[in-house]
Design a protein around this motif. Structure first.
Motif, PDB file in Angstrom:
ATOM      1  N   GLU A   1      49.106  41.653  32.711  1.00  0.00           N
ATOM      2  CA  GLU A   1      47.980  41.777  33.644  1.00  0.00           C
ATOM      3  C   GLU A   1      48.334  42.634  34.858  1.00  0.00           C
ATOM      4  OE1 GLU A   1      44.936  40.639  33.154  1.00  0.00           O
ATOM      5  OE2 GLU A   1      45.442  39.694  31.239  1.00  0.00           O
ATOM      6  N   GLU A   2      49.572  43.001  34.999  1.00  0.00           N
ATOM      7  CA  GLU A   2      49.990  43.774  36.175  1.00  0.00           C
ATOM      8  C   GLU A   2      51.015  44.810  35.752  1.00  0.00           C
ATOM      9  OE1 GLU A   2      52.483  41.448  38.768  1.00  0.00           O
ATOM     10  OE2 GLU A   2      52.456  39.746  37.415  1.00  0.00           O
ATOM     11  N   LEU A   3      50.584  45.681  34.846  1.00  0.00           N
ATOM     12  CA  LEU A   3      51.539  46.605  34.239  1.00  0.00           C
ATOM     13  C   LEU A   3      52.100  47.623  35.225  1.00  0.00           C
ATOM     14  CD1 LEU A   3      49.847  47.000  30.761  1.00  0.00           C
ATOM     15  CD2 LEU A   3      52.105  46.056  31.218  1.00  0.00           C
ATOM     16  N   SER A   4      51.473  47.720  36.411  1.00  0.00           N
ATOM     17  CA  SER A   4      52.067  48.631  37.402  1.00  0.00           C
ATOM     18  C   SER A   4      53.428  48.118  37.850  1.00  0.00           C
ATOM     19  CB  SER A   4      51.138  48.796  38.603  1.00  0.00           C
ATOM     20  OG  SER A   4      50.710  47.545  39.074  1.00  0.00           O
ATOM     21  N   ASN A   5      53.696  46.839  37.619  1.00  0.00           N
ATOM     22  CA  ASN A   5      55.006  46.294  37.968  1.00  0.00           C
ATOM     23  C   ASN A   5      56.014  46.381  36.822  1.00  0.00           C
ATOM     24  OD1 ASN A   5      54.012  45.673  40.434  1.00  0.00           O
ATOM     25  ND2 ASN A   5      53.651  43.506  39.995  1.00  0.00           N
ATOM     26  N   TYR A   6      55.547  46.920  35.671  1.00  0.00           N
ATOM     27  CA  TYR A   6      56.458  47.096  34.540  1.00  0.00           C
ATOM     28  C   TYR A   6      57.127  48.448  34.734  1.00  0.00           C
ATOM     29  CZ  TYR A   6      57.746  48.038  29.641  1.00  0.00           C
ATOM     30  OH  TYR A   6      58.417  48.360  28.482  1.00  0.00           O
TER      31      TYR A   6
ATOM     32  N   CYS B   1      35.669  51.517  34.543  1.00  0.00           N
ATOM     33  CA  CYS B   1      36.120  50.363  35.333  1.00  0.00           C
ATOM     34  C   CYS B   1      35.051  49.920  36.332  1.00  0.00           C
ATOM     35  CB  CYS B   1      37.404  50.692  36.076  1.00  0.00           C
ATOM     36  SG  CYS B   1      38.778  51.046  34.989  1.00  0.00           S
ATOM     37  N   TYR B   2      34.148  50.826  36.684  1.00  0.00           N
ATOM     38  CA  TYR B   2      33.072  50.454  37.598  1.00  0.00           C
ATOM     39  C   TYR B   2      31.947  49.722  36.880  1.00  0.00           C
ATOM     40  CZ  TYR B   2      34.903  52.996  41.611  1.00  0.00           C
ATOM     41  OH  TYR B   2      35.667  53.397  42.672  1.00  0.00           O
ATOM     42  N   LEU B   3      32.025  49.655  35.547  1.00  0.00           N
ATOM     43  CA  LEU B   3      30.927  49.040  34.792  1.00  0.00           C
ATOM     44  C   LEU B   3      31.275  47.692  34.189  1.00  0.00           C
ATOM     45  CD1 LEU B   3      29.623  52.118  32.765  1.00  0.00           C
ATOM     46  CD2 LEU B   3      29.137  51.466  35.102  1.00  0.00           C
TER      47      LEU B   3
ATOM     48  N   LEU C   1      38.706  37.379  46.511  1.00  0.00           N
ATOM     49  CA  LEU C   1      38.185  38.227  45.441  1.00  0.00           C
ATOM     50  C   LEU C   1      39.266  39.231  45.077  1.00  0.00           C
ATOM     51  CD1 LEU C   1      35.752  39.324  43.747  1.00  0.00           C
ATOM     52  CD2 LEU C   1      35.260  40.814  45.681  1.00  0.00           C
ATOM     53  N   LEU C   2      39.575  39.329  43.796  1.00  0.00           N
ATOM     54  CA  LEU C   2      40.577  40.294  43.362  1.00  0.00           C
ATOM     55  C   LEU C   2      39.886  41.429  42.630  1.00  0.00           C
ATOM     56  CD1 LEU C   2      43.314  37.899  41.879  1.00  0.00           C
ATOM     57  CD2 LEU C   2      43.073  38.713  44.231  1.00  0.00           C
ATOM     58  N   ILE C   3      40.306  42.629  42.895  1.00  0.00           N
ATOM     59  CA  ILE C   3      39.776  43.762  42.131  1.00  0.00           C
ATOM     60  C   ILE C   3      40.945  44.453  41.466  1.00  0.00           C
ATOM     61  CG2 ILE C   3      38.620  46.010  42.306  1.00  0.00           C
ATOM     62  CD1 ILE C   3      36.810  44.742  44.390  1.00  0.00           C
ATOM     63  N   GLY C   4      40.838  44.626  40.150  1.00  0.00           N
ATOM     64  CA  GLY C   4      41.970  45.146  39.382  1.00  0.00           C
ATOM     65  C   GLY C   4      43.176  44.252  39.554  1.00  0.00           C
TER      66      GLY C   4
ATOM     67  N   VAL D   1      42.657  51.360  42.313  1.00  0.00           N
ATOM     68  CA  VAL D   1      42.608  49.898  42.235  1.00  0.00           C
ATOM     69  C   VAL D   1      42.553  49.411  40.783  1.00  0.00           C
ATOM     70  CG1 VAL D   1      41.473  49.680  44.474  1.00  0.00           C
ATOM     71  CG2 VAL D   1      40.081  49.783  42.438  1.00  0.00           C
ATOM     72  N   PHE D   2      42.171  50.298  39.872  1.00  0.00           N
ATOM     73  CA  PHE D   2      42.032  49.887  38.473  1.00  0.00           C
ATOM     74  C   PHE D   2      43.245  50.264  37.619  1.00  0.00           C
ATOM     75  CE2 PHE D   2      37.614  50.832  39.921  1.00  0.00           C
ATOM     76  CZ  PHE D   2      37.207  49.518  40.011  1.00  0.00           C
ATOM     77  N   GLU D   3      44.298  50.677  38.275  1.00  0.00           N
ATOM     78  CA  GLU D   3      45.511  51.103  37.588  1.00  0.00           C
ATOM     79  C   GLU D   3      45.914  50.162  36.449  1.00  0.00           C
ATOM     80  OE1 GLU D   3      48.633  50.965  40.421  1.00  0.00           O
ATOM     81  OE2 GLU D   3      50.050  52.072  39.170  1.00  0.00           O
ATOM     82  N   ASP D   4      45.966  48.870  36.746  1.00  0.00           N
ATOM     83  CA  ASP D   4      46.466  47.920  35.745  1.00  0.00           C
ATOM     84  C   ASP D   4      45.539  47.779  34.557  1.00  0.00           C
ATOM     85  OD1 ASP D   4      48.786  47.430  37.086  1.00  0.00           O
ATOM     86  OD2 ASP D   4      47.934  45.810  38.283  1.00  0.00           O
ATOM     87  N   VAL D   5      44.236  47.842  34.831  1.00  0.00           N
ATOM     88  CA  VAL D   5      43.265  47.783  33.737  1.00  0.00           C
ATOM     89  C   VAL D   5      43.483  48.990  32.830  1.00  0.00           C
ATOM     90  CG1 VAL D   5      40.808  47.690  33.190  1.00  0.00           C
ATOM     91  CG2 VAL D   5      41.636  46.703  35.345  1.00  0.00           C
TER      92      VAL D   5
END
Lengths: 425, 506
Positions: B140-145, B359-361, A203-206, B304-308
């Motif tokens: 999808e993983e902008l924390s790596n940009y 992000c929790y919704l 399961l991946l989150i974010g 955990v929602f950084e990338d979103v």
């Protein structure tokens, strides 16, 4: 002097003395808060927070040490039945076979499929695992059924992610085994490894992979008395998850152990990659619904209880002992939990402020569950803590209580059982 | 009287019809009606009745009702009186409007200055191919940009806005008043704010025992309401403050926009925004990355929602619809006007914390985006700019001050004696609507109330409640640092019981 009888000491005047092998503030602060005094291991102690090695020494026949009634220690002598990866798997396999032999419905198996042998319907909670080198042939047989799969190799006796690597080709395993037997790795060849099917659909989150660290307190194995701490946490990989082969060697992607992650470049000191289980539940309820979330947490409790039952018959259930286990669990994207390993000495080092608060609370709650109401260690106590004493622990199972309830139910068939204690039957 | 009202309804209906015709999805709705008109159930001799029935039975009526609901809420309510006063130069809040325009200009000016300093064009520049490809591959993983952000600072933080608010000077008061009125920070501002009694009326639904109305459990009630797809019912349900977590996302999207079923246009709009991000390089991108790294990435509730959040905030910055929907204060002020980013919103320190709780919704970025965007336009904007709205940040500060003085006089004098402005210790809560301060499960309950009562006043009320809850500790300390230390950790605060207790106490 070791064999002194506990009941010669009147409780009112008894000062509790503690001793610890670990100089951790979360421990010492908790002991001192209770007015305990620190003594050395050679003095007369009531409560010992020991390393597994010390515990083994105390219980070994050679030491000649006999604990008195007012002494307690934080490990069971043969905890390794649960915490060593190879023994855990062995015990679980045996437990399932035993249940199957009894014709217990819990051991029901599914129809065999093309992809593999029939799986247990209710007791399929550890990834397929073999011990190497002993089960090498069995592993190869399983591997051939599904040659695309990835496997994870772990040394049996090590923890915190040491010595772990991934394998997706049989040739790589062969190469490893050749190298391990070479002249420079004499000690390696003696060590056994477990090889487990890698959970490749976590399961991946974010977009990030994580595992769960839950704390389980066992105060007795026969009858089994186990409690689950509410405030576990998810440990996140700081690097994005990607199954491509080039990433296979980047262990930061695959291992969520903080001790491994801490060496990664992007470790964050403010949250330490840790996210509370409460937040996980809130997120899953919000995005996946209540039923699946409840089912997941139910399956986790189920997994813990049955892993403990699997080792209960072989555990030396000494009344002086209790143990707090760190359960490492991975959740796959079907929201099925998998038991990865159990640690008998979960880290008490605090990486963040929140972490320190959590661990302080954990120790505080452990003490209030394992100690009798008067706060003095006493093996004659029935180890049934009051609801208040549980703190943030939830009762997973108390076989003694469950049996009592069952009796009461049989005596008075009109009253309805609370159904809390015996739901694992 | 009757006639007047009829005329006003007629007038409103006309305005609504106009507004609907101007909407993007008008054509789509009109086509649906046309199709219905051709359906066998519709009789051309009794077109009006049969067509109405058909519209009802297909659910199109609910859709149109929801559109009207949102139009009435968002666009039709203007302040004709103040417009009039503005014209006659008798507006008592003129200085506030002027400050609002000046503040907005100042913020934009400083963004412009930053552009000049770093020699980046404010309108952005085409992204280089290499940069674009990297951005696409890491979407999808902008924390790596990785980009160098060392030269970028947030344009403003809560403290900057607070300093400006505290320096707001109203028109001079008559001399005899100064003796009676203590030197409050906001009391001179003539904005109407509620007292506790009025708040109690507003939040009456929080106490209503609904045992008599239904014996269904909350999740079942909630499911039924969602089945109706009616925005007003969804809004009403949130008023109880007992929203079951699994339904919150859908309820919020019905209250704020058009429910969770995204239409083609929303997806297209999202794709266009993404494309704008990928093709143009804009200074706000840097500010957004910087902001997320300074706030959400370090927050143990949201990291955990950084990338979103990178995706959401980058697209947000390119959305010109936001600029057109936000109601900016208007006042003629001389001087140069400065351009802002496409969305009209200059990112400030902590802007991404408004999006983080969403992000929790939602698992889907698109659902998250449109609900968050609507929330931002309706509420967050009022919290982060100077404005005269009855629920704007100025009014909330005034409300806080009046409530504190009336209901916690001891604390009030304690603060006075220490010469600490009480607003200083709560301002960041108000400006961020408690995001990042309350744990997410409690924050979402507080935001349920904001949406349910369509009011930000609960923020001021809740700030008072916390001070009052920790009063004993606060009375014992004498420095700003110690006060802030007492108020730093809100992890044990439970929103609903505290609000209920405060409102029912006399």
């Amino acid at each position: 002097m070791y064999g002194r009888a506990g009941n010669t000491v009147p409780h009112e005047r008894m000062r509790v003395s503690f001793c610890t092998d670990l100089d951790k503030s979360v421990l010492v602060n908790n002991f001192e808060k209770r007015g305990w005094t620190q003594v050395s291991p050679d003095d007369d102690w009531n409560f010992y927070w020991a390393s597994v090695q010390t515990c083994r020494n105390i219980f070994s026949v050679d030491s000649g040490y006999r604990m008195h009634d007012n002494q307690m220690i934080n490990h069971f002598p043969n905890h390794y039945e649960l915490s060593r990866k190879d023994l855990l798997v062995k015990n679980i396999k045996r437990y399932r076979k035993d249940l199957e032999r009894e014709g217990n419905p819990l051991a029901e198996r599914s129809e065999p499929t093309a992809a593999g042998a029939p799986r247990y319907v209710y007791l399929d909670f550890v990834p397929i695992t073999f011990v190497l080198p002993a089960d090498y042939n069995m592993f190869v047989e399983e591997y051939r059924k599904n040659p695309q799969s990835t496997w994870i190799m772990k040394p049996c006796g090590k923890s915190q992610g040491a010595g772990i690597f991934l394998i997706n080709k049989l040739s790589k395993l062969k190469r490893w085994s050749r190298e391990a037997k070479g002249p420079f790795h004499q000690q390696l060849s003696k060590e056994s490894y477990v090889i487990s099917k890698y959970i490749d659909n976590p399961l991946l989150i974010g977009g990030k992979k994580f595992d769960l660290r839950l704390y389980v307190l066992v105060t007795s194995f026969r009858p089994l008395k186990a409690y689950l701490f509410k405030q576990g946490f998810c440990r996140f990989c700081t690097v994005k998850y990607d199954t491509s082969v080039t990433e296979l060697d980047n262990m930061y992607v695959h291992l969520t152990n903080v001790s491994v992650q801490k060496h990664g470049g992007e470790y964050n000191n403010l949250h330490g990659g840790k996210w509370s289980v409460q937040n996980l539940a809130l997120y899953l309820e919000g995005t996946r619904g209540k039923e699946v979330t409840d089912r997941l947490f139910g399956s986790i409790a189920w997994l813990i209880v049955h892993s403990l039952r699997a080792v209960a018959p072989v555990m030396a259930s000494d009344r002086h002992c209790f143990e707090c286990y760190g359960y490492d669990i991975i959740i796959d994207n079907n929201l099925k939990p998998w038991l990865v390993e159990v640690n008998a000495s979960p880290s008490l080092t605090s990486t963040t402020v929140t972490d320190r608060i959590l661990k302080y609370k954990l120790i505080d709650n452990i003490l209030s569950v394992v100690l009798p109401p008067d706060g003095v260690p006493d093996v004659r106590w029935n180890k049934i803590p009051s609801a208040d004493a549980l703190g943030n622990f939830d009762l997973l199972l108390d076989e003694e209580l469950a049996a009592q309830e069952e009796q009461a139910q049989n005596a008075q068939p009109s009253t309805k059982g609370r159904g809390g204690g015996n739901r694992w039957k | 009287m009757e006639q007047l009202r009829d005329a006003s309804i007629h007038h409103t209906a006309q305005k609504l019809a106009h507004a609907i015709k101007a909407m993007k999805n008008y054509e789509e709705i009109f086509k649906k009606v046309q199709q219905l008109a051709c359906s066998p159930g519709v009789d051309k001799h009794d077109l009006r009745n049969t067509l109405e029935d058909a519209i009802k039975s297909t659910g199109l009526e609910t859709e149109i009702r929801n559109i009207v609901f949102h139009l009435v809420r968002n666009t039709l309510i203007t302040e004709p009186k103040s417009q009039e006063k503005l014209a006659h130069g008798t507006d008592p809040l003129a200085y506030l409007r002027r400050s609002a325009v000046q503040w907005d200009r100042r913020v934009r000016k400083s963004l412009n200055a930053m552009c000049a300093e770093l020699s980046m064009p404010l309108q952005g520049q085409p992204r280089t191919v290499i940069d674009r490809d990297e951005l696409i591959s890491k979407w999808e993983e902008l924390s790596n940009y990785t980009i160098d952000l060392s030269n970028y600072r947030p344009v403003y933080a809560p403290k900057d806005l607070l300093d400006v608010l505290l320096s707001l000077k109203g028109p001079q008061k008559p001399v005899e008043d100064t003796e009676q009125v203590p030197n409050w920070e906001f009391s001179h501002i003539e904005l109407p704010v509620k007292n506790l009694f009025e708040l109690r009326l507003l939040f009456a639904e929080l106490f209503r025992k609904d045992a008599t109305t239904t014996n269904l459990d909350l999740p079942t009630q909630c499911k039924r309401i969602l089945e109706t797809k009616q925005s007003p019912l969804c809004q009403h349900f949130l008023k109880k403050g007992k929203t079951p977590a699994p339904f919150r996302g859908e309820l919020w999207s019905f209250v704020l926009s058009h429910g969770n079923d995204m239409h083609g246009q929303e997806c297209e709009h999202w794709a266009r925004l993404r494309n704008k991000v990928l093709t143009t390089d804009h200074i706000v991108d840097k500010l957004i990355f910087k902001d997320i790294q300074l706030t959400a990435s370090n927050d143990d509730q949201y990291f955990v929602f950084e990338d979103v959040l990178y995706q959401i905030m980058l697209c947000f910055s390119r959305d010109t619809e936001i600029a057109s929907q936000i109601q900016f204060e208007k006042y003629p002020v001389k001087g140069r006007n400065y351009d802002g980013p496409p969305s009209g919103v200059v990112p400030f320190h902590g802007i991404c914390m408004f999006a983080a709780p969403f992000c929790y919704l939602y698992d889907s970025s698109i659902n998250l985006y449109f609900t968050f965007r609507a929330f931002y336009i309706r509420y967050c904007h009022r919290l982060t700019t100077i404005n005269t709205h009855p629920q704007g940040i100025v009014s909330l500060c005034l409300l806080f001050e009046k409530l504190l003085q009336t209901h916690e006089p001891q604390l009030w004098s304690h603060f006075r004696e220490l010469q600490i402005q009480p607003i200083r210790v709560v301002f960041k809560w108000l400006m961020r609507a408690f995001s990042g301060h309350l744990p997410p499960d409690q924050l979402l309950i507080l935001w349920d109330l904001i949406l349910g009562y369509d009011s930000l006043e609960v923020l001021s009320l809740f700030a008072i409640i916390i001070l009052s809850f920790r009063k004993d500790s606060l009375m014992q300390v004498t420095s700003l640092d110690n006060i802030e230390a007492i108020l730093a950790d809100l992890s044990s605060i439970k929103v609903l019981p505290l609000i209920q207790l405060a409102l029912c106490r006399d």
